[in-house]
Design an enzyme around this catalytic site. Structure first.
Site, PDB file in Angstrom:
ATOM      1  N   ALA A  46      -4.636  -2.679   5.921  1.00  0.00           N
ATOM      2  CA  ALA A  46      -5.954  -2.130   6.244  1.00  0.00           C
ATOM      3  C   ALA A  46      -6.893  -2.281   5.056  1.00  0.00           C
ATOM      4  CB  ALA A  46      -5.849  -0.657   6.621  1.00  0.00           C
ATOM      5  N   TYR A  47      -8.156  -2.462   5.372  1.00  0.00           N
ATOM      6  CA  TYR A  47      -9.220  -2.321   4.380  1.00  0.00           C
ATOM      7  C   TYR A  47      -9.602  -0.848   4.442  1.00  0.00           C
ATOM      8  CZ  TYR A  47     -13.636  -3.206   1.905  1.00  0.00           C
ATOM      9  OH  TYR A  47     -14.675  -3.197   0.996  1.00  0.00           O
ATOM     10  N   TYR A 105     -16.065   1.722   8.155  1.00  0.00           N
ATOM     11  CA  TYR A 105     -14.604   1.772   8.202  1.00  0.00           C
ATOM     12  C   TYR A 105     -14.136   2.209   9.583  1.00  0.00           C
ATOM     13  CZ  TYR A 105      -9.905   3.658   7.402  1.00  0.00           C
ATOM     14  OH  TYR A 105      -8.572   3.961   7.498  1.00  0.00           O
ATOM     15  N   LEU A 156       1.394   3.566   2.278  1.00  0.00           N
ATOM     16  CA  LEU A 156       2.219   3.701   3.475  1.00  0.00           C
ATOM     17  C   LEU A 156       3.264   2.606   3.540  1.00  0.00           C
ATOM     18  CD1 LEU A 156       2.987   4.955   6.156  1.00  0.00           C
ATOM     19  CD2 LEU A 156       1.128   3.661   7.243  1.00  0.00           C
ATOM     20  N   LYS A 169     -11.981  -0.041  12.338  1.00  0.00           N
ATOM     21  CA  LYS A 169     -10.670   0.413  12.803  1.00  0.00           C
ATOM     22  C   LYS A 169     -10.663   0.592  14.323  1.00  0.00           C
ATOM     23  CE  LYS A 169      -7.466   1.371  10.737  1.00  0.00           C
ATOM     24  NZ  LYS A 169      -6.260   0.552  10.386  1.00  0.00           N
ATOM     25  N   ASP A 185      -1.281 -12.447   4.314  1.00  0.00           N
ATOM     26  CA  ASP A 185      -2.678 -12.107   4.565  1.00  0.00           C
ATOM     27  C   ASP A 185      -2.887 -12.111   6.077  1.00  0.00           C
ATOM     28  OD1 ASP A 185      -5.422 -11.996   4.890  1.00  0.00           O
ATOM     29  OD2 ASP A 185      -5.874 -13.433   3.303  1.00  0.00           O
ATOM     30  N   VAL A 186      -3.142 -10.935   6.658  1.00  0.00           N
ATOM     31  CA  VAL A 186      -3.233 -10.847   8.114  1.00  0.00           C
ATOM     32  C   VAL A 186      -4.461 -11.554   8.666  1.00  0.00           C
ATOM     33  CG1 VAL A 186      -1.894  -8.717   8.272  1.00  0.00           C
ATOM     34  CG2 VAL A 186      -4.396  -8.594   8.018  1.00  0.00           C
ATOM     35  N   GLY A 214       0.830  -1.191   0.000  1.00  0.00           N
ATOM     36  CA  GLY A 214       0.000   0.000   0.000  1.00  0.00           C
ATOM     37  C   GLY A 214       0.871   1.250   0.000  1.00  0.00           C
TER      38      GLY A 214
END
Length: 315
Positions: free
Chosen positions: A81-82, A146, A23, A150, A49-50, A21
């Site tokens: 993150a999604y 979202y 970041l 989170k 894959d977390v 991604g």
């Protein structure tokens, strides 16, 4: 035999889930620029894959073993993150798996291996009704799927028993993937004028600057010198509306900022509600002895300049 760095320090070995991604890529790039004191491994979701327990166990075990062999301190910086905010409204189960179940698994495995964890979160965990910058300890009140997922991820990490730090950031943009700043650069070349929301206020943050901050924190916590506060905020300094940010981008491109017109959130509806005000205070970050990020306007200038020097910027 464990090897020490040439300057006598141990250095750190960093695992970055979500490494493909915007970041994650900047964490890898900044780590490489820091030289031999930092070794970053940044696998993408296809490699790590977390949400897959076995993959997480193997990755953290490999990190710990490799760090021991190299004489480094291991640390995980979770950038997975999604982050499709609108899509999460119709796919909250998937968002929860990545944003909550994944961090829960990472924290459990890190705890079992005595590996510290830095977990990246978001301003969307707040409701947006504040009239001053949010502090780390302020009550949460997410208004979107979202944000809820989170927030659940934060709870999972902080309640895991792991040595863990949650770092909230906001309005992230970088060279990789899709983001607001890159969209404005694209639209400047294709539209005479455009309307941008001027009643949402936040903290625009360059992922390159955030990556430097996160690796500074990672080095501290890996060495056992981390700040005691478990939740921190890290953004570029100051605040802006999306309208302000768009005009700044136009200015950096040498375009007339008057081509950007203000509009309201009601005029530009989205599936997921956005916080009207989500400025994050970085006071606790500075109080912990960590380097504050530069003002957001300076960061935009540096980012656009860097991007224009790299016409084949990552997509």
């Amino acid at each position: 035999m464990a090897r020490s760095r040439s300057d006598g320090s141990r250095g750190i070995a960093v695992l970055v889930p979500g490494g493909h991604g915007q970041l994650g890529r900047d964490l890898a790039a900044v780590g490489a620029a820091l030289g031999e004191s930092v070794d970053v491994v940044a696998p993408g979701s296809a490699e790590l894959d977390v949400t897959e327990p076995g993959a997480v166990v193997e990755a953290v075990a490999d990190l710990a073993a490799g760090a021991a062999q190299e004489g480094r301190w291991p640390v995980v910086v979770n950038a997975a993150a999604y982050s499709a905010v609108d899509a999460a409204e119709d796919d909250e189960d998937t968002a929860f798996a990545v944003n909550a179940d994944g961090p829960r698994m990472l924290a459990a495995v890190c705890s079992s291996r005595s590996v510290p964890l830095v977990h990246v979160s978001t301003d969307y965990v707040f409701g947006g009704a504040a009239d001053r910058p949010y502090e780390p300890g302020d009550p949460l009140g997410p208004r979107s799927a979202y944000g809820r997922t989170k927030a659940a991820g934060e709870d999972a990490v902080l309640g895991s028993g792991a040595r863990a730090w949650v770092v909230r950031t906001a309005w992230l943009y970088g060279a990789s993937g899709h983001n607001f700043v890159k969209t404005m650069i694209d639209l400047e070349a294709r539209r005479d004028t455009l309307s941008v929301v001027d009643d949402q206020v936040g903290s625009p943050t360059w992922s390159g600057d955030l990556a430097r901050g996160l690796l500074e924190l990672a080095g501290r916590v890996a060495a056992g010198e981390g700040p005691a506060r478990a939740v921190l905020h890290c953004t570029n300094a100051g605040q802006a509306t999306w309208f302000d940010l768009a005009r700044a981008v136009f200015e950096e491109l040498g375009a007339d900022p008057e081509r950007v017109r203000p509009c309201t959130t009601e005029e530009f509806p989205r599936p997921a509600p956005r916080p009207a005000y989500s400025v994050l205070s970085s006071s606790a970050w500075a109080e912990a002895g960590l380097t504050p990020l530069r003002p957001w306007r300076e960061a935009v200038s540096a980012f656009v300049s860097e991007l224009r020097q790299e016409p084949t910027a990552r997509r």
